[in-house]
Design an enzyme around this catalytic site. Sequence first.
Site, PDB file in Angstrom:
ATOM      1  N   CYS A  82       0.951  -1.144   0.009  1.00 45.13           N
ATOM      2  CA  CYS A  82      -0.025  -0.075   0.038  1.00 45.13           C
ATOM      3  C   CYS A  82       0.850   1.355  -0.048  1.00 45.13           C
ATOM      4  O   CYS A  82       2.169   1.215   0.107  1.00 45.13           O
ATOM      5  CB  CYS A  82      -0.933   0.053   1.329  1.00 45.13           C
TER       6      CYS A  82
ATOM      7  N   ARG B 141       1.337   1.956  -5.927  1.00 43.37           N
ATOM      8  CA  ARG B 141       1.640   0.953  -4.938  1.00 43.37           C
ATOM      9  C   ARG B 141       0.190   0.060  -4.415  1.00 43.37           C
ATOM     10  O   ARG B 141       0.466  -0.896  -3.762  1.00 43.37           O
ATOM     11  CB  ARG B 141       1.953   1.523  -3.754  1.00 43.37           C
TER      12      ARG B 141
ATOM     13  N   TRP C  53      -3.538  -1.646  -1.148  1.00 42.66           N
ATOM     14  CA  TRP C  53      -3.725  -3.021  -2.130  1.00 42.66           C
ATOM     15  C   TRP C  53      -4.025  -3.858  -1.123  1.00 42.66           C
ATOM     16  O   TRP C  53      -3.012  -4.358  -0.330  1.00 42.66           O
ATOM     17  CB  TRP C  53      -2.316  -3.179  -2.409  1.00 42.66           C
TER      18      TRP C  53
ATOM     19  N   ASN D  22       1.198   0.215   6.020  1.00 44.41           N
ATOM     20  CA  ASN D  22       1.574  -0.745   5.055  1.00 44.41           C
ATOM     21  C   ASN D  22       2.335  -1.662   5.623  1.00 44.41           C
ATOM     22  O   ASN D  22       3.212  -1.672   6.167  1.00 44.41           O
ATOM     23  CB  ASN D  22       2.237   0.407   4.014  1.00 44.41           C
ATOM     24  N   GLY D  23       1.967  -3.016   5.192  1.00 44.91           N
ATOM     25  CA  GLY D  23       2.624  -4.012   5.798  1.00 44.91           C
ATOM     26  C   GLY D  23       1.586  -5.267   6.024  1.00 44.91           C
ATOM     27  O   GLY D  23       0.452  -5.207   5.640  1.00 44.91           O
TER      28      GLY D  23
ATOM     29  N   GLU E 179       9.087 -21.638 -17.612  1.00 50.45           N
ATOM     30  CA  GLU E 179       8.983 -20.129 -17.105  1.00 50.45           C
ATOM     31  C   GLU E 179      10.032 -19.369 -17.768  1.00 50.45           C
ATOM     32  O   GLU E 179       9.704 -18.245 -18.238  1.00 50.45           O
ATOM     33  CB  GLU E 179       8.793 -19.974 -15.626  1.00 50.45           C
TER      34      GLU E 179
ATOM     35  N   LYS F  27       9.481 -16.306 -20.411  1.00 48.95           N
ATOM     36  CA  LYS F  27       9.851 -14.826 -20.142  1.00 48.95           C
ATOM     37  C   LYS F  27      10.728 -14.345 -21.208  1.00 48.95           C
ATOM     38  O   LYS F  27      10.381 -13.141 -21.728  1.00 48.95           O
ATOM     39  CB  LYS F  27      10.873 -14.876 -18.826  1.00 48.95           C
TER      40      LYS F  27
ATOM     41  N   GLU G  40       8.254 -13.758 -24.604  1.00 45.02           N
ATOM     42  CA  GLU G  40       7.518 -12.834 -24.504  1.00 45.02           C
ATOM     43  C   GLU G  40       8.000 -11.178 -24.528  1.00 45.02           C
ATOM     44  O   GLU G  40       7.445 -10.522 -24.856  1.00 45.02           O
ATOM     45  CB  GLU G  40       6.361 -12.846 -23.452  1.00 45.02           C
TER      46      GLU G  40
ATOM     47  N   HIS H  70      13.860 -36.884 -28.111  1.00 49.47           N
ATOM     48  CA  HIS H  70      12.803 -37.609 -28.961  1.00 49.47           C
ATOM     49  C   HIS H  70      12.232 -36.787 -30.070  1.00 49.47           C
ATOM     50  O   HIS H  70      10.914 -36.510 -30.345  1.00 49.47           O
ATOM     51  CB  HIS H  70      11.623 -37.918 -28.032  1.00 49.47           C
TER      52      HIS H  70
ATOM     53  N   LYS I  59      -1.345  -7.049 -19.426  1.00 46.02           N
ATOM     54  CA  LYS I  59      -1.000  -7.604 -17.911  1.00 46.02           C
ATOM     55  C   LYS I  59      -2.342  -8.563 -17.573  1.00 46.02           C
ATOM     56  O   LYS I  59      -1.882  -9.561 -16.981  1.00 46.02           O
ATOM     57  CB  LYS I  59      -0.938  -6.325 -17.069  1.00 46.02           C
TER      58      LYS I  59
HETATM   59  C1  AGP Z   1       3.257 -14.026 -17.970  1.00 53.01           C
HETATM   60  O1  AGP Z   1       4.505 -12.943 -17.792  1.00 53.01           O
HETATM   61  C2  AGP Z   1       2.116 -13.295 -18.765  1.00 53.01           C
HETATM   62  N1  AGP Z   1       1.905 -11.975 -18.386  1.00 53.01           N
HETATM   63  C3  AGP Z   1       0.796 -14.083 -18.832  1.00 53.01           C
HETATM   64  O2  AGP Z   1       1.383 -15.577 -19.311  1.00 53.01           O
HETATM   65  C4  AGP Z   1       0.145 -14.393 -17.539  1.00 53.01           C
HETATM   66  O3  AGP Z   1       0.806 -15.060 -16.833  1.00 53.01           O
HETATM   67  C5  AGP Z   1      -1.260 -15.012 -17.985  1.00 53.01           C
HETATM   68  O4  AGP Z   1      -1.795 -14.190 -18.752  1.00 53.01           O
HETATM   69  C6  AGP Z   1      -1.985 -15.275 -16.647  1.00 53.01           C
HETATM   70  O5  AGP Z   1      -2.189 -14.202 -16.043  1.00 53.01           O
HETATM   71  P1  AGP Z   1      -2.801 -14.112 -14.405  1.00 53.01           P
HETATM   72  O6  AGP Z   1      -2.084 -14.890 -13.449  1.00 53.01           O
HETATM   73  O7  AGP Z   1      -3.145 -13.094 -14.145  1.00 53.01           O
HETATM   74  O8  AGP Z   1      -4.185 -15.090 -14.668  1.00 53.01           O
END
Ligand code: AGP
Length: 625
Positions: A20, A46, A93, A119-120, A497, A501, A504, A520, A620
Site C-alpha cells: 500500500c 503501490r 492494496w 503498509n505491511g 517459465e 519470459k 514474451e 525424442h 497484463k
Molecule cells: C506472464 O508473464 C504473462 N503476463 C501471462 O502469461 C500471464 O501469466 C497469464 O496471462 C496469466 O495471468 P494471471 O496470472 O493474471 O491469470
Amino acid sequence: MLIITSANSAKSRLKARRMCGISGVVLTTGEVGPLLLDSLKRLEYRGYDSVGVATVVNGKILLKKDIGKIGEVESKLRIGELSGTTGIGHTRWATHGAPSRENAHPHTDCNGSVAVVHNGIIENFMELKQQLEAAGHVLRSRTDTEVVAHLVEENLKLKIGLVEAVRRAALKLTGAYALAFICADEPEKIVCVRKESPLVIGVGSGANYLASDIPAFLPRTRTALLLEDDEMAVLTCNQVLVMKVESGEVVAREPFTVEWSVETATKGGFPHFMLKEIYEQPLTVRNALRTQPIYLELMASALSRASRIFLLACGTSYHACVAATYGFANLAKVEVTPVIASEFIDAYGALVDKDTVVLTVSQSGETADTLTAVRGAKDRGATILGLTNVMGSTLTRLSDVYIGQNSGPERGVAATKTFTAQYAVLIKIALTLARKRNTVGSADLQRFEDGFNQLPQWISGTLSSQKDNVRRIVEKNSDKISFCFLGRGISVATALEGRLKLLELSYLPAIAYPAGESKHGFISVVEEGYPVIFVAPQDEAYSKIIGNVMEMKARHAHIVSLVEGNDDQVAPLSDEVIQMPSAVPPLLTPIVFIVPLQLFAYGMAVTKGYDPDFPRNLAKSVTVH
Ligand code: AGP
C-alpha cells in the site's frame, strides 16, 4: 548533508515493499487535504483498490475513505478538501480483508480519537484482536491494521501521551509495518513507526512529510531521511525526532538530498518496473510465506476431502502449478493435475463433480480463460480454491476459499515476483496438507522452515553475484535467433517459465522441454552454437541431466548451465555457467533458479531495444478469450 546520486545506495536502503501507500503531512499553516491527495496520487502505483484521508481539526478527527481508485473516491467524497494542518492518507492494496469501505484506511479506535494508516502485515493480529475484544473493544473491519488503533487507545488510558502509547503498541506487534498515527488530543503531531516496510521522511521548512516512497513528497522537498527498522519518528511542522522503539532513545539521523526525477523515483531508481519487481522478490517471497496459517488450513482441509484435484491457470501462473505438482506428490503424497485453463473443460469437464477441488491460480484474478474454466467447474459442483494477487478480483468472488499472495501491484506485463510468490504459497499449502495427512516427518518440516527463511538471501545473493555474469551472457548471445531451455524433475517448470519470459520479451522463438524428452525430437534442431540453457540443481534428477548435457555437447550446442557453486560435473561441460546457491531444497529451487532467467530475458529485451515493461501484443491481464 549526504548527496544521493546513484540509484544503488538509496535503492538498497529503501528496500521497497510493495503493498500500500501511506502518506502524512504536518504544516504550520494552510490545509493538508490537497497535499495529501497529491501525495496519494503519486503513490497509486503501490495500490489502488481503496483510499482514505484523516485530519485533526478543533480536537476532532475528520475522516473520509471509500473503495475505488483515487480519482473515483475524490470525485465522490472530495477527500482533498479535508481541512486541518495535520493529516494522514492511504491508498490500499488489500491483503487482509477484501476491498470495502470498512476495510479502507485510515482506521480508528473505539471513539474515533486515534487514526492510523498502515503498509505491511501484522502477523499476530488475530490474537491481539481477541484480547482487545475481550477487553470490550469493538472492531469494525476485517483488517489487521485496525487492531493497532485500539492498542494505542488502550495505552492512552494510562495518560502517557501518543508517542509513548505508539511505542508500547509497536513492541507488541510481529510482522512488517509502516504505521502513521494522528490523535485528536495532540493535533500538532504525527507519530510513525517502521519495521521492514519502507517509510521515508520528507524534511521541509515549516512543514514535514512522511510516505512509503519518495515520489509522494518530491515536488515539495528533495531533503529526506530514512527510518531504519524498529525506529519511530515524531513529526511536527518544524521538527522531526527519530527514536528507537525498543528504548525510546532519540537517534541522530543525517538527511540526504534526492536527485531523482519523479518518474525514476516511482521505479525506485530502476530503469524499468520489471527490473524493480525482480529485485523485490526477496521481500515479496517473504510476504507470501507470511500467509496466515488459518487460510492454509482451510485450503488443506478442502484438498484433503477431494477425490480429484486440478491446478488451473494460464501462462506464468500455470508454470507455478506445474512446479507445485511435484510438491503435492512428494510431500503430501497426493496426485494433482495441472491444467491450462483454456483446455480444462474440453479435457476434463466430464470428470468434474462435487468431490472435485479446483485450485485456481491467477495473479490478476481476472484472466478470462481461467474464470470461464472456474465457472464450468462450479456448474459441475466442484469446490473452487483461489490464489491471487488481487483481493476483490472476480476469482476471489468465485472462490469458496481464497488466499492473497501479498506481492503488491505488478506493473511489468511479464510476471516475475508474482511467479515466485505464487509458488511459495502453493508449496506452503502442500506442506500444510502433508502435515494433515502425516506424510512428512518433523525433520522434513524443519528443513523446509529453514529453507523458507533462507530464500530471501538466496535470491538477493543470486541477484548481486550473477547480474553482471548474466548481462555478459546476454551480450554474447544477443545475435542468436532461438534458444532452448531444458530441465528435469521440478526444473521442467523452471525451464518452462524461463522460456516464457524470454519469448514474451525478446520475441525470439524459444523452446522448453523436459531434458529427457529432448532426444525424442528437439535434438534434431541442435547444430553448432545453438544455445541450450540447462537448469541443473543437484537434486534427484541431477545424475540423469549430465547425460543430456553430454548429448547436446556432442552436437556442439552452446551450453549455458545454472548449477550449484560446487558443481564439478555439468559446469565443466558448459560454455557458460551461472552459479547458484548450494543446498537449496529441491522443491524450492524454482523460486531461486528462475531469478537469473528473469534477468536474462530482461537483458535480452533491453539489448534488442524493446520495452520490457510493455511487450508488444500482450496485456497484463488477458480478459478476452
Ligand atoms: C506472464 O508473464 C504473462 N503476463 C501471462 O502469461 C500471464 O501469466 C497469464 O496471462 C496469466 O495471468 P494471471 O496470472 O493474471 O491469470
